[in-house]
Enzyme design. Structure first.
Site, PDB file in Angstrom:
ATOM      1  N   CYS A  76       0.827  -1.213   0.000  1.00 24.81           N
ATOM      2  CA  CYS A  76       0.000   0.000   0.000  1.00 24.81           C
ATOM      3  C   CYS A  76       0.865   1.269   0.000  1.00 24.81           C
ATOM      4  O   CYS A  76       1.597   1.516   0.962  1.00 24.81           O
ATOM      5  CB  CYS A  76      -0.909  -0.056   1.230  1.00 24.81           C
ATOM      6  SG  CYS A  76      -1.676   1.485   1.694  1.00 24.81           S
TER       7      CYS A  76
ATOM      8  N   CYS B 247       0.158   3.742   2.839  1.00 25.21           N
ATOM      9  CA  CYS B 247       0.660   3.169   4.099  1.00 25.21           C
ATOM     10  C   CYS B 247       2.148   3.482   4.262  1.00 25.21           C
ATOM     11  O   CYS B 247       2.606   3.829   5.355  1.00 25.21           O
ATOM     12  CB  CYS B 247       0.457   1.656   4.130  1.00 25.21           C
ATOM     13  SG  CYS B 247      -1.250   1.124   4.030  1.00 25.21           S
TER      14      CYS B 247
END
Length: 108
Positions: free
Chosen positions: A31, A34
């Site tokens: 991600c 993230c």
């Protein structure tokens, strides 16, 4: 205090129950947002050292924990007080946004 990486369901339960206030980052290694959030979490963790424990849960390694909190997207942050979730937010936040999120959660 560095960010604590959750290793198991028992570890997760211990962390959220051991500390009065815990910020949990549900993330995935693939991600992009993230990855952008991680240094922000490190900075905030250092600023709040001793007040708020920061922990991370890899949703791919710990699907049962992610499922228990109905994690639909990453990153998702959940703030726990006294072992109970009080506030959640999905998506990237800059440091100022994250501090506001924590202050709002602490006020609950």
């Amino acid at each position: 205090m560095s960010i604590r990486h959750v290793e198991s369901e028992a570890d997760f339960t211990e962390i959220v129950n051991q500390y009065p206030e815990v910020l949990v980052d549900f993330f995935a290694t693939w991600c992009g947002p993230c990855k952008m959030l991680h240094p922000v979490l490190e900075t905030v963790s250092e600023k709040l050292d001793g007040k708020v424990r920061v922990a991370q849960v890899d949703i791919d390694q710990h699907q049962s924990i992610a499922g228990a909190f109905n994690i639909q997207s990453v990153p998702t942050l959940i703030f726990f007080k006294g072992g109970k979730p009080v506030l959640a937010s999905a998506g990237y936040m800059d440091e100022a946004g994250l501090m506001k999120f924590i202050e709002a959660a602490q006020a609950k």
